[in-house]
Motif scaffolding. Sequence first.
Motif, short mmCIF file in Angstrom:
data_model
loop_
_atom_site.label_atom_id
_atom_site.label_comp_id
_atom_site.label_asym_id
_atom_site.label_seq_id
_atom_site.Cartn_x
_atom_site.Cartn_y
_atom_site.Cartn_z
N PRO A 196 0.77 -0.96 -0.19
CA PRO A 196 -0.06 -0.33 -0.02
C PRO A 196 0.97 0.83 -0.29
N ASP A 197 0.12 2.53 0.02
CA ASP A 197 0.67 3.24 0.17
C ASP A 197 1.18 4.05 1.73
N ILE A 198 0.20 3.52 2.40
CA ILE A 198 0.44 3.63 3.86
C ILE A 198 -0.84 2.17 4.66
N MET A 199 -0.50 2.37 5.50
CA MET A 199 -0.14 0.89 6.48
C MET A 199 -0.55 1.45 7.70
N THR A 200 -2.02 1.12 8.03
CA THR A 200 -1.66 1.98 10.28
C THR A 200 -2.17 0.12 10.57
N LEU A 201 -1.36 0.56 11.89
CA LEU A 201 -1.56 -0.61 13.04
C LEU A 201 -2.08 0.24 14.13
N GLY A 202 -2.43 -0.67 15.37
CA GLY A 202 -3.16 -0.97 16.19
C GLY A 202 -3.03 -1.74 16.92
N LYS A 203 -3.84 -2.02 17.73
CA LYS A 203 -4.13 -3.30 18.69
C LYS A 203 -2.53 -4.03 19.56
N ALA A 204 -2.37 -4.31 18.22
CA ALA A 204 -1.08 -5.94 18.84
C ALA A 204 0.25 -5.00 18.37
N VAL A 205 0.77 -3.49 18.06
CA VAL A 205 1.56 -3.16 17.87
C VAL A 205 1.75 -2.08 19.53
N GLY A 206 0.86 -2.32 20.20
CA GLY A 206 1.23 -1.69 21.65
C GLY A 206 1.25 -2.46 22.52
N GLY A 207 0.97 -3.93 22.32
CA GLY A 207 1.01 -5.12 23.47
C GLY A 207 -0.39 -4.59 24.50
N GLY A 208 -0.76 -4.61 23.84
CA GLY A 208 -2.15 -4.04 25.48
C GLY A 208 -1.77 -2.53 25.68
N LEU A 209 -0.86 -1.07 25.26
CA LEU A 209 -0.55 -0.16 25.76
C LEU A 209 -1.50 0.16 24.69
N PRO A 210 -1.85 1.55 25.32
CA PRO A 210 -2.58 2.77 22.82
C PRO A 210 -1.65 3.14 23.09
N VAL A 211 -1.41 2.48 21.65
CA VAL A 211 -0.52 3.16 20.17
C VAL A 211 -1.02 2.78 18.99
N GLY A 212 -0.97 3.79 18.46
CA GLY A 212 -1.67 3.72 16.81
C GLY A 212 -0.49 4.23 16.08
N VAL A 213 -0.40 3.50 14.59
CA VAL A 213 1.18 3.85 13.83
C VAL A 213 -0.38 4.17 12.35
N MET A 214 1.00 5.07 11.62
CA MET A 214 0.64 5.66 10.35
C MET A 214 1.88 4.95 10.04
N TRP A 215 2.16 4.54 8.79
CA TRP A 215 3.19 4.15 8.16
C TRP A 215 2.84 4.40 6.79
N ALA A 216 3.77 5.28 6.46
CA ALA A 216 3.64 6.19 4.70
C ALA A 216 4.73 5.25 4.34
N ARG A 217 4.45 5.76 2.36
CA ARG A 217 5.65 5.80 2.13
C ARG A 217 6.84 7.39 2.15
N PRO A 218 7.50 7.77 2.14
CA PRO A 218 8.33 8.19 2.53
C PRO A 218 7.52 10.10 1.42
N ASP A 219 7.78 10.03 0.12
CA ASP A 219 7.22 10.98 -1.01
C ASP A 219 5.93 10.57 -0.49
N VAL A 220 4.45 9.82 -0.18
CA VAL A 220 3.62 10.47 0.93
C VAL A 220 3.36 11.44 1.43
N ALA A 221 4.20 10.84 2.82
CA ALA A 221 4.56 10.74 4.19
C ALA A 221 5.09 12.39 4.22
N LYS A 222 5.54 13.28 2.98
CA LYS A 222 6.16 14.53 3.85
C LYS A 222 5.19 15.71 3.20
N LEU A 223 4.32 15.29 3.25
CA LEU A 223 3.29 15.90 3.20
C LEU A 223 2.78 16.27 3.80
N LEU A 224 2.99 15.61 4.66
CA LEU A 224 2.54 15.32 6.44
C LEU A 224 3.62 16.82 7.06
#
Length: 404
Positions: free
Chosen positions: A251-279
């Motif tokens: 994908p261009d962007i992948m989102t993560l949650g749940k397991a990525v914090g092992g039970g702690l509140p963690v969310g991740v947006m992982w984006a290709r650098p050329d897309v991420a740079k717009l933020l």
Amino acid sequence: MPNTPDILQDGKKYLIGNYARLPVVMTRGEGARLWDSDGKEYLDLFAGFGGCILGHCHADLIRAATEQAKELWHVGNTFYTTPQIEFAKAIGRHAFEGQAFFCHSGAESNEAACKLARLRGQQGGGKKWKIISLHKSFHGRTLAMIAATGNPAYRAGFGPEVPGFINVDGGDFAKLEAAVDDETAGVIMEPIQGEGGINVYPADYPAKVRDLCDRRGITLIFDEVWTGCGRTGKWFAHQHFTGDSGSVVTPDIMTLGKAVGGGLPVGVMWARPDVAKLLVPGTHGCTLGGNPICMAVARMIFDVIERDGLVRHAETLGNRAVARLRDEKKLRDKITEVRGRGLMLGIELKNAPPAGFVERGLARGVVLNLTAKNVVRLAPAINISGNDWETGLDRVIDTIAAEQ
Ligand code: PLP
């Protein structure tokens, strides 16, 4: 310590009733085991909606959290902190080339992804703003994410709907293609649908969606909130899919949650650098996102999964379970299908069980989940031992077999 009826009474009085809570108070966890306030022991085959990917109270995670807690809890994203960077590096070891934005939940990571897709669609005077998602999908509970979620039940009573989200049938490429127009900014989909009943698409569907997005300049978002971090027998479930060239559908962007914090509140947006740079600064943010304690734990989760070979373990235990469940004589005439990959499995029951099914599982000493009315969902910690998994499955089988 107050007795169980008193705790339940206080819970009903002081907690908002938006969850259909079971009348059980969980007080302790260790690995794949939970104990309630009456001392009853359970095998946990649902791991806190998939959050406790390494089970309860894992020694390495406790160490990571306590060591970091003594160093730095929170400072805000006006500064760099090494736990964020080290965790992003760990994701980068297993994902496509990208950059991370951190928040606390799956819904927030999907919000960030949809915002970024719109931002990209509106570069240089572009007018793209619509996001297409799939029926039976689930993307979270914020106002925008209930519009993205492909099930009107989650929107009931919360109108008017956030505009610009279009739901189409999952797995039907022609319908998706027909829904695309010049205003389409993004497509968001789960590589395997979780809440919707562990639904798997035709094998060539993701590659066709990728190709469509490339042709039409659309941002492809894979919501890996349920499927990420090794659960399905790959680090990320989209890595199960390949295109004609044999390369992974990315994908261009992948989102993560749940397991990525092992039970702690963690969310991740992982984006290709050329897309991420717009933020750029000012476009998006999250005060406590990337909190050092959460990041130290998240990074340790990746280290432990690598060290202990847990992606392969999830695949092996999952394959074994699918074969066993499909062959199980006690389930004949009770189930129609076993679906999923790795340790994200759905057992579709012939008939939706009467109320109290999950409680009947608890009485047999197993924590399981029922979704989409008739799909028993199993998602244990991916480090569950072979013995615990088999014992848990015995209990699941007996619970289903006892249904009329
Ligand atoms: N995306 C998917 C695929 C989910 O299954 C969920 C929750 O179940 C979410 C997003 C929302 O995650 P959260 O509850 O952390 O906001």
